[in-house]
Design an enzyme around this catalytic site. Structure first.
Site, PDB file in Angstrom:
ATOM      1  N   LYS A 111       0.965  -1.136  -0.035  1.00 28.61           N
ATOM      2  CA  LYS A 111      -0.061  -0.066   0.048  1.00 28.61           C
ATOM      3  C   LYS A 111       0.852   1.250   0.101  1.00 28.61           C
ATOM      4  CE  LYS A 111      -4.550   0.830   0.563  1.00 28.61           C
ATOM      5  NZ  LYS A 111      -5.643   0.271   0.125  1.00 28.61           N
TER       6      LYS A 111
HETATM    7  N1  GLU Z   1      -7.571   0.119  -3.144  1.00 25.59           N
HETATM    8  C1  GLU Z   1      -8.061  -0.883  -3.336  1.00 25.59           C
HETATM    9  C2  GLU Z   1      -8.209  -1.692  -2.162  1.00 25.59           C
HETATM   10  O1  GLU Z   1      -8.109  -1.451  -0.863  1.00 25.59           O
HETATM   11  C3  GLU Z   1      -7.731  -1.834  -4.463  1.00 25.59           C
HETATM   12  C4  GLU Z   1      -6.239  -2.194  -4.574  1.00 25.59           C
HETATM   13  C5  GLU Z   1      -5.873  -2.790  -6.072  1.00 25.59           C
HETATM   14  O2  GLU Z   1      -6.644  -2.757  -6.981  1.00 25.59           O
HETATM   15  O3  GLU Z   1      -4.414  -2.937  -6.053  1.00 25.59           O
HETATM   16  O4  GLU Z   1      -8.531  -3.101  -2.060  1.00 25.59           O
END
Ligand code: GLU
Length: 430
Positions: A120
């Site tokens: 993240k």
């Molecule tokens: N931000 C989204 C999540 O929390 C998607 C992450 C992604 O597609 O890599 O799952």
């Protein structure tokens, strides 16, 4: 002064902020540990991110001065594949929050069995205070700084809170310029014209809806006529609300960063979406009553969908919730104390790590399509998404029944076993 730490003690930066999202995540790992059998030997792996990068993001503001923002990219685990997870732009982002979000990505990706670890990123900035040019400069400088650890087979960012297709396009371009080739697979959630996937924009909401319907079926709750309250009206909240409404549910309350609105007969979502597009929030929407923000948690409803930020359902409001089911569109919206209160009260919590996995599932489809340069139809994408979500939910439901645990602990059992099995098979290097 030097202190002698025990070889098993957590590094100091991992001990901080135990009440925040990282503390919540650590408690969730503690709850799953008794169910891991011999793999529990590896559980410490889950309690520390593999790699945390903190970067300075300096940009030239439109007024000629220079501003510095703090940026992060955390790769929690890469045992099952490259890091994967979104990037959020928010004024309150911290390293420990990004650590928790990266860990939840590891669990989520393993829960739906996509071949990724968890990662993240975030920039501590309020994007609403930036001009479009400043936003682009923040995005490009941040991407360049984290460029040393991301890549199509290393770690693949995507949209999250306050980031969108345009920001992904700038990220893709910046990375591509730095490596000297067009690397579409370095981010997902891109515009269609740049290797994006059909269905990606609605994917998280569609996953929330799909898993919600499966869970409702298990507890004998009918969607037609059900009253739904939604916190957050961004990509996740608005799409989930729309799909539930299309299935005959009534969206009775919506809360966003600026206010709360209520209409017992159900809100007109198309009109509300237009109001939000024009004014930036749900407040002032004519055909609804305004509510005080604390009143949102007591709204009479059958389904509650938190789809905003972490730490929203706490010991202070979990006892007030009238819903029979909470579907977590957001990451980490419920604290462990609130989880216990809801469980005691017989409220079913469908946890983030399965409920909102639809986004990353279609991100995986996008990445596969980019690698093969062969693009699928929207029907095919939605059908594959629904199949993966339903199958994952069925496995988790069964594990919850077999072990008499919450759906959250069941999801952690399935996911952590997959992660730690991969970890064990790979072995320790050197
Ligand atoms: N931000 C989204 C999540 O929390 C998607 C992450 C992604 O597609 O890599 O799952």
């Amino acid at each position: 002064m030097t202190t002698t730490a025990s070889p098993h003690a957590l590094p100091s930066y991992l001990q901080a902020d135990h009440l925040g999202p990282w503390g919540t995540y650590l408690q969730q790992v503690d709850r799953v540990t008794p169910y891991l059998g011999p793999l529990a030997r590896w559980v410490e792996t889950l309690k520390r991110p593999k790699r945390c990068l903190i970067v300075d993001v300096p940009i030239l503001l439109d007024n000629g001065t220079i501003a510095h923002f703090e940026g992060y990219r955390v790769q929690h685990n890469t045992s099952r594949g490259p890091g994967k997870g979104g990037v959020r732009f928010h004024q309150d982002v911290t390293l420990s929050e990004v650590m928790a979000l990266s860990a939840w990505m590891s669990v989520k990706n393993a829960a739906v069995n996509v071949p990724y670890g968890g990662a993240k990123g975030g920039v501590r900035v309020n994007p609403k205070t930036l001009s479009l040019g400043e936003l682009e400069r923040v995005t490009r400088r941040y991407t360049s700084e984290i460029g040393i650890i991301i890549g199509p087979s290393k770690d693949i960012p995507a949209p999250d809170v306050n980031t969108n297709e345009q920001i992904m396009a700038w990220m893709m371009d910046t990375y591509s310029m730095n490596v000297g080739e067009t690397a579409t697979g370095v981010v997902t959630g891109k515009p269609l014209a740049l290797g994006g996937s059909l269905g990606r924009r609605d994917a998280t909401g569609r996953g929330v809806y799909t898993v919600g319907v499966e869970a409702a079926h298990q507890i004998g709750l009918k969607i037609a006529g059900a009253r739904v309250a939604v916190q957050g009206f961004g990509n996740v909240g608005s799409v989930s609300a729309r799909l539930f409404a299309e299935a005959g549910a009534r969206i009775v309350a919506v809360q966003d960063h600026a206010g709360t609105i209520y209409r017992e007969a159900g809100l007109d979502l198309a009109a509300l979406a237009e109001h939000v597009r024009l004014t930036g929030s749900v407040t002032g929407f004519a055909s609804a009553e305004p509510l005080a923000s604390a009143a949102f948690w007591q709204v009479p409803c059958d389904i509650l969908i938190p789809a905003a930020l972490e730490g929203q359902i706490t010991a202070a409001n979990a006892g007030l919730i009238t819903a029979r089911m909470v579907i977590e569109g957001a990451n980490g919206p419920t604290t462990p104390e609130a989880d216990d209160i809801l469980q005691e009260r017989g409220v079913l919590v469908v946890p983030d790590v399965i409920a909102n996995a639809g986004g990353v599932t279609v991100s995986y489809f996008e990445w596969v399509q980019d690698f093969s340069s062969f693009f699928w139809s929207e029907d095919e994408i939605n059908a594959r998404l629904v199949r993966i979500m339903k199958e994952a939910f069925a496995v988790i439901w069964q594990v919850a029944q077999d072990n008499r645990v919450s759906l959250r602990t069941a999801t952690f059992i399935v996911a952590c076993k997959r992660i730690l099995h991969a970890r064990e098979m790979r072995g320790l290097y050197p």
